[in-house]
Write a protein that holds these residues in place. Sequence first.
Motif, mmCIF file in Angstrom:
data_model
loop_
_atom_site.group_PDB
_atom_site.id
_atom_site.type_symbol
_atom_site.label_atom_id
_atom_site.label_comp_id
_atom_site.label_asym_id
_atom_site.label_seq_id
_atom_site.Cartn_x
_atom_site.Cartn_y
_atom_site.Cartn_z
ATOM 1 N N TYR A 41 11.985 26.838 40.744
ATOM 2 C CA TYR A 41 13.416 26.549 40.815
ATOM 3 C C TYR A 41 14.132 27.388 41.868
ATOM 4 O O TYR A 41 15.354 27.366 41.952
ATOM 5 C CB TYR A 41 14.049 26.772 39.439
ATOM 6 N N GLU A 65 20.680 31.525 40.409
ATOM 7 C CA GLU A 65 20.399 30.110 40.645
ATOM 8 C C GLU A 65 19.086 29.610 40.050
ATOM 9 O O GLU A 65 19.078 28.541 39.401
ATOM 10 C CB GLU A 65 20.443 29.815 42.154
ATOM 11 N N ALA A 68 19.507 29.423 36.206
ATOM 12 C CA ALA A 68 20.474 28.396 35.821
ATOM 13 C C ALA A 68 19.897 27.001 36.009
ATOM 14 O O ALA A 68 20.062 26.124 35.144
ATOM 15 C CB ALA A 68 21.757 28.553 36.626
ATOM 16 N N ALA A 69 19.202 26.784 37.130
ATOM 17 C CA ALA A 69 18.630 25.467 37.404
ATOM 18 C C ALA A 69 17.584 25.090 36.355
ATOM 19 O O ALA A 69 17.554 23.953 35.863
ATOM 20 C CB ALA A 69 18.004 25.450 38.803
ATOM 21 N N CYS A 70 16.740 26.033 35.984
ATOM 22 C CA CYS A 70 15.699 25.772 34.986
ATOM 23 C C CYS A 70 16.305 25.556 33.605
ATOM 24 O O CYS A 70 15.953 24.592 32.907
ATOM 25 C CB CYS A 70 14.703 26.929 34.960
ATOM 26 N N ILE A 71 17.208 26.428 33.211
ATOM 27 C CA ILE A 71 17.841 26.315 31.890
ATOM 28 C C ILE A 71 18.571 24.986 31.746
ATOM 29 O O ILE A 71 18.416 24.280 30.745
ATOM 30 C CB ILE A 71 18.814 27.486 31.661
ATOM 31 N N GLU A 72 19.350 24.627 32.752
ATOM 32 C CA GLU A 72 20.144 23.394 32.658
ATOM 33 C C GLU A 72 19.260 22.151 32.651
ATOM 34 O O GLU A 72 19.558 21.168 31.958
ATOM 35 C CB GLU A 72 21.148 23.350 33.802
ATOM 36 N N GLN A 73 18.157 22.192 33.386
ATOM 37 C CA GLN A 73 17.239 21.054 33.361
ATOM 38 C C GLN A 73 16.608 20.891 31.979
ATOM 39 O O GLN A 73 16.491 19.773 31.458
ATOM 40 C CB GLN A 73 16.143 21.236 34.402
ATOM 41 N N GLN A 75 17.907 21.947 29.143
ATOM 42 C CA GLN A 75 18.953 21.570 28.197
ATOM 43 C C GLN A 75 19.332 20.098 28.303
ATOM 44 O O GLN A 75 19.868 19.529 27.349
ATOM 45 C CB GLN A 75 20.182 22.452 28.392
ATOM 46 N N GLU A 76 19.059 19.469 29.438
ATOM 47 C CA GLU A 76 19.303 18.042 29.572
ATOM 48 C C GLU A 76 18.320 17.235 28.721
ATOM 49 O O GLU A 76 18.627 16.130 28.272
ATOM 50 C CB GLU A 76 19.186 17.623 31.042
ATOM 51 N N LYS A 79 18.256 19.774 22.808
ATOM 52 C CA LYS A 79 19.204 20.790 22.352
ATOM 53 C C LYS A 79 18.413 21.982 21.832
ATOM 54 O O LYS A 79 17.444 21.813 21.083
ATOM 55 C CB LYS A 79 20.096 20.228 21.247
ATOM 56 N N PHE A 125 24.541 31.742 29.324
ATOM 57 C CA PHE A 125 23.518 30.925 28.672
ATOM 58 C C PHE A 125 22.893 31.544 27.421
ATOM 59 O O PHE A 125 22.534 30.820 26.486
ATOM 60 C CB PHE A 125 22.384 30.613 29.660
#
Length: 225
Positions: A41, A65, A68-73, A75-76, A79, A125
């Motif tokens: 990421y 970055e 954040a990129a890994c966590i948000e991916q 979480q998509e 849950k 996060f």
Amino acid sequence: MRFDIITVLPGLLESPFAHSILQRAQKKGVCEIVVHNLRDYANNKHKSVDDYPYGGGSGMVMQIEPFAACIEQLQEARKYDEVIFMTPDGTTLNQTIANNLSTKGNLMVLCGHYKGIDQRIRDVFVTRELSIGDYVLSGGELPAAVLVDAVVRLVPGVLSDETSALSDSFQGGLLDAPVYTRPADWRGNKVPDVLLSGNEGAIHAWRDEQALARTKERRPDLLDE
């Protein structure tokens, strides 16, 4: 139950998750453990995930970055009940916390490295910060492995004897009593007679007494709690 673990050193976690109870839990389909390489990421050609700290000082800090990129991916896709950061200044992991986490469905674990991770990742996060003791390791990978092992073994269906975990140290606020197996007499050192008696009531009473005595001797602080 599912664990998603984010790390800059995924190879460090291959062995702990490929043997013994954790291997069996995954083969049974009771637990899923997925390790994510933080470098995947990174937004630069060198795949670096750290930089110098603002304000100066020694060491390097893991950047916002990639995390954040890994966590948000992740979480998509699902849950998460908790996003956990393994850090020496977190709450010390204990059996009560492990018991609580074993009832969850999806857990994400962040492994720091170098000097640490940018505080803003923790602020935005992270929902829980855990430590495995008052000392510093090179990274959060080994603490993450400890956490996963402590939690997964409590999940129903993981242990062959599901009552085994209920008698572990700390489950009842006490250390466990001494345990013995064959031979009954080894070089003159004998197993306590009560354990050979077949009297279940006497055996339970002996184990309770021994657990209390051992706790008083080794961890009196547990009795204070």
